[in-house]
Design a protein around this motif. Structure first.
Motif, PDB file in Angstrom:
ATOM      1  N   LEU A   6       0.871  -1.176   0.000  1.00 17.18           N
ATOM      2  CA  LEU A   6       0.000   0.000   0.000  1.00 17.18           C
ATOM      3  C   LEU A   6       0.907   1.224   0.000  1.00 17.18           C
ATOM      4  N   GLY A   7       0.862   1.987  -1.086  1.00 20.41           N
ATOM      5  CA  GLY A   7       1.889   3.000  -1.290  1.00 20.41           C
ATOM      6  C   GLY A   7       1.387   4.413  -1.460  1.00 20.41           C
ATOM      7  N   GLY A   8       2.074   5.131  -2.358  1.00 19.50           N
ATOM      8  CA  GLY A   8       1.792   6.538  -2.566  1.00 19.50           C
ATOM      9  C   GLY A   8       2.797   7.453  -1.911  1.00 19.50           C
ATOM     10  N   THR A   9       3.811   6.888  -1.263  1.00 15.75           N
ATOM     11  CA  THR A   9       4.840   7.684  -0.590  1.00 15.75           C
ATOM     12  C   THR A   9       6.209   7.382  -1.201  1.00 15.75           C
ATOM     13  N   GLY A  10       7.177   8.241  -0.889  1.00 15.85           N
ATOM     14  CA  GLY A  10       8.533   8.003  -1.343  1.00 15.85           C
ATOM     15  C   GLY A  10       9.098   6.713  -0.779  1.00 15.85           C
ATOM     16  N   GLU A  11       8.749   6.410   0.460  1.00 15.76           N
ATOM     17  CA  GLU A  11       9.215   5.175   1.079  1.00 15.76           C
ATOM     18  C   GLU A  11       8.662   3.951   0.352  1.00 15.76           C
ATOM     19  N   TRP A 144      -5.822  35.195   6.953  1.00 21.61           N
ATOM     20  CA  TRP A 144      -5.509  34.979   5.537  1.00 21.61           C
ATOM     21  C   TRP A 144      -4.584  33.764   5.473  1.00 21.61           C
ATOM     22  N   PHE A 145      -4.808  32.884   4.475  1.00 21.77           N
ATOM     23  CA  PHE A 145      -4.052  31.645   4.380  1.00 21.77           C
ATOM     24  C   PHE A 145      -3.327  31.527   3.045  1.00 21.77           C
ATOM     25  N   LEU A 146      -2.079  31.123   3.117  1.00 19.43           N
ATOM     26  CA  LEU A 146      -1.363  30.625   1.943  1.00 19.43           C
ATOM     27  C   LEU A 146      -1.495  29.108   2.015  1.00 19.43           C
ATOM     28  N   ILE A 147      -2.298  28.545   1.117  1.00 17.70           N
ATOM     29  CA  ILE A 147      -2.624  27.124   1.159  1.00 17.70           C
ATOM     30  C   ILE A 147      -1.817  26.395   0.091  1.00 17.70           C
ATOM     31  N   ARG A 148      -0.981  25.458   0.530  1.00 20.48           N
ATOM     32  CA  ARG A 148      -0.218  24.662  -0.429  1.00 20.48           C
ATOM     33  C   ARG A 148      -0.796  23.255  -0.494  1.00 20.48           C
ATOM     34  N   ALA A 149      -1.065  22.812  -1.720  1.00 21.04           N
ATOM     35  CA  ALA A 149      -1.642  21.484  -1.924  1.00 21.04           C
ATOM     36  C   ALA A 149      -1.149  20.928  -3.253  1.00 21.04           C
ATOM     37  N   VAL A 150      -1.223  19.618  -3.390  1.00 21.06           N
ATOM     38  CA  VAL A 150      -0.798  18.974  -4.635  1.00 21.06           C
ATOM     39  C   VAL A 150      -1.851  19.163  -5.713  1.00 21.06           C
ATOM     40  N   THR A 151      -3.113  19.016  -5.358  1.00 22.61           N
ATOM     41  CA  THR A 151      -4.207  19.200  -6.304  1.00 22.61           C
ATOM     42  C   THR A 151      -5.210  20.201  -5.756  1.00 22.61           C
ATOM     43  N   GLU A 152      -5.978  20.779  -6.642  1.00 17.47           N
ATOM     44  CA  GLU A 152      -6.896  21.850  -6.251  1.00 17.47           C
ATOM     45  C   GLU A 152      -8.019  21.313  -5.369  1.00 17.47           C
ATOM     46  N   PRO A 153      -8.252  21.935  -4.225  1.00 20.33           N
ATOM     47  CA  PRO A 153      -9.314  21.477  -3.310  1.00 20.33           C
ATOM     48  C   PRO A 153     -10.681  21.989  -3.752  1.00 20.33           C
ATOM     49  N   TYR A 162      -7.677  33.706   1.091  1.00 20.90           N
ATOM     50  CA  TYR A 162      -6.584  32.760   0.881  1.00 20.90           C
ATOM     51  C   TYR A 162      -5.922  32.983  -0.474  1.00 20.90           C
ATOM     52  N   GLN A 163      -4.745  32.385  -0.601  1.00 14.54           N
ATOM     53  CA  GLN A 163      -4.070  32.225  -1.887  1.00 14.54           C
ATOM     54  C   GLN A 163      -3.689  30.761  -2.012  1.00 14.54           C
ATOM     55  N   LEU A 164      -3.967  30.171  -3.160  1.00 10.12           N
ATOM     56  CA  LEU A 164      -3.709  28.754  -3.366  1.00 10.12           C
ATOM     57  C   LEU A 164      -2.405  28.570  -4.126  1.00 10.12           C
ATOM     58  N   LEU A 165      -1.561  27.679  -3.602  1.00 10.09           N
ATOM     59  CA  LEU A 165      -0.278  27.365  -4.218  1.00 10.09           C
ATOM     60  C   LEU A 165      -0.252  25.869  -4.499  1.00 10.09           C
ATOM     61  N   LEU A 166      -0.407  25.515  -5.785  1.00 10.37           N
ATOM     62  CA  LEU A 166      -0.408  24.115  -6.170  1.00 10.37           C
ATOM     63  C   LEU A 166       1.010  23.692  -6.531  1.00 10.37           C
ATOM     64  N   SER A 167       1.544  22.730  -5.791  1.00  8.13           N
ATOM     65  CA  SER A 167       2.898  22.252  -6.061  1.00  8.13           C
ATOM     66  C   SER A 167       3.106  20.919  -5.384  1.00  8.13           C
ATOM     67  N   ARG A 168       4.192  20.258  -5.765  1.00  6.69           N
ATOM     68  CA  ARG A 168       4.524  18.955  -5.219  1.00  6.69           C
ATOM     69  C   ARG A 168       5.990  18.959  -4.791  1.00  6.69           C
ATOM     70  N   GLY A 169       6.254  18.415  -3.582  1.00  9.06           N
ATOM     71  CA  GLY A 169       7.615  18.410  -3.057  1.00  9.06           C
ATOM     72  C   GLY A 169       8.545  17.531  -3.868  1.00  9.06           C
ATOM     73  N   PRO A 170       9.816  17.499  -3.499  1.00  7.61           N
ATOM     74  CA  PRO A 170      10.374  17.997  -2.232  1.00  7.61           C
ATOM     75  C   PRO A 170      10.521  19.518  -2.191  1.00  7.61           C
TER      76      PRO A 170
END
Length: 241
Positions: A6-11, A144-153, A162-170
């Protein structure tokens, strides 16, 4: 031996790579993230249909063991895996990356408690990195929120300002430092995900003396075997032969 990972992570991806091709491993992703980073080897995407569906899938596919390397906050999947493996009488290992030392952070039990802390402390510009699932807890906040997420909520779950910041780590320390300064952040809200991929925000917040509100990890099911590294997971699987 057939192993469900069961995955979805770097590990999880690192473990799949370490085991392939000597172990017959099937990686499973929840399917919530579009264009996910895929592991080596066979992969299935999507849910199982709860505990009953997972138990049946394990039996139908001749699985001999399960490794749960999902995100530390994927509590429902972890609980379902524990119950299904118990019913199918299969060995289960939880690979959980070590949690961060919260240090001076305010540790809370849930997203709701984090939102209450933001309101109570009067923080006005918050860097919110708890992921899409917990955003509705902040929808009535005055900050006020700076919201970082991988996909749009979903827009219904978002706070008024708020301001939405869509990005993926690292994410790296220097970039996080710039981000916090540019947006004049006065509080960081995060989950105790652990690992190095997103650690930079904590170090940047500490350097700028920005307070941190950290949501604690949900407890693991009673009695499950856990390890903290990919190497330990490889050894556990080898010991099943």
């Amino acid at each position: 031996m057939r192993v469900l990972l069961l995955g979805g992570t770097g590990e999880a991806r690192a473990l799949a790579k370490a085991l392939h091709p000597r172990v017959d491993i099937i990686s499973s992703l929840a399917g919530r993230v579009p264009d996910p980073a895929l592991p080596v080897g066979p992969t299935r995407i999507g849910g199982f249909g709860g505990v009953k569906g997972l138990t049946q899938w394990l039996q139908d596919n001749g699985i001999d063991a399960v490794v749960d390397a999902t995100h530390p906050f994927a509590a429902t999947m972890t609980a379902h895996a524990a119950q299904a493996c118990g019913e199918a009488k299969l060995p289960l290992l939880v690979l959980a990356r070590p949690a961060w030392d919260p240090g001076a952070a305010t540790v809370v039990a849930s997203d709701k408690k984090a939102a209450e802390t933001v309101q109570r402390q009067g923080y006005s510009r918050v860097f919110l990195t708890t992921g899409r699932s917990g955003l509705n807890a902040f929808q009535y906040s005055d900050a006020w929120f700076l919201i970082r997420a991988v996909t749009e909520p979903d827009t219904e779950a978002l706070p008024p300002s708020y301001q939405l910041l869509l990005s993926r780590g690292p994410y790296h320390y220097d970039d996080e430092l710039v981000l916090l300064k540019e947006h004049r952040i006065d509080a960081l809200v995060t989950k105790n995900s652990g690992g190095d991929m997103t650690r930079g925000k904590l170090d940047a917040a500490a350097a700028l003396d920005i307070p941190v509100v950290m949501v604690a990890r949900p407890p693991l099911p009673t009695g499950v075997t856990t390890v903290g590294t990919v190497e330990e997971a490889v050894d556990w699987i080898a010991g099943l032969d």
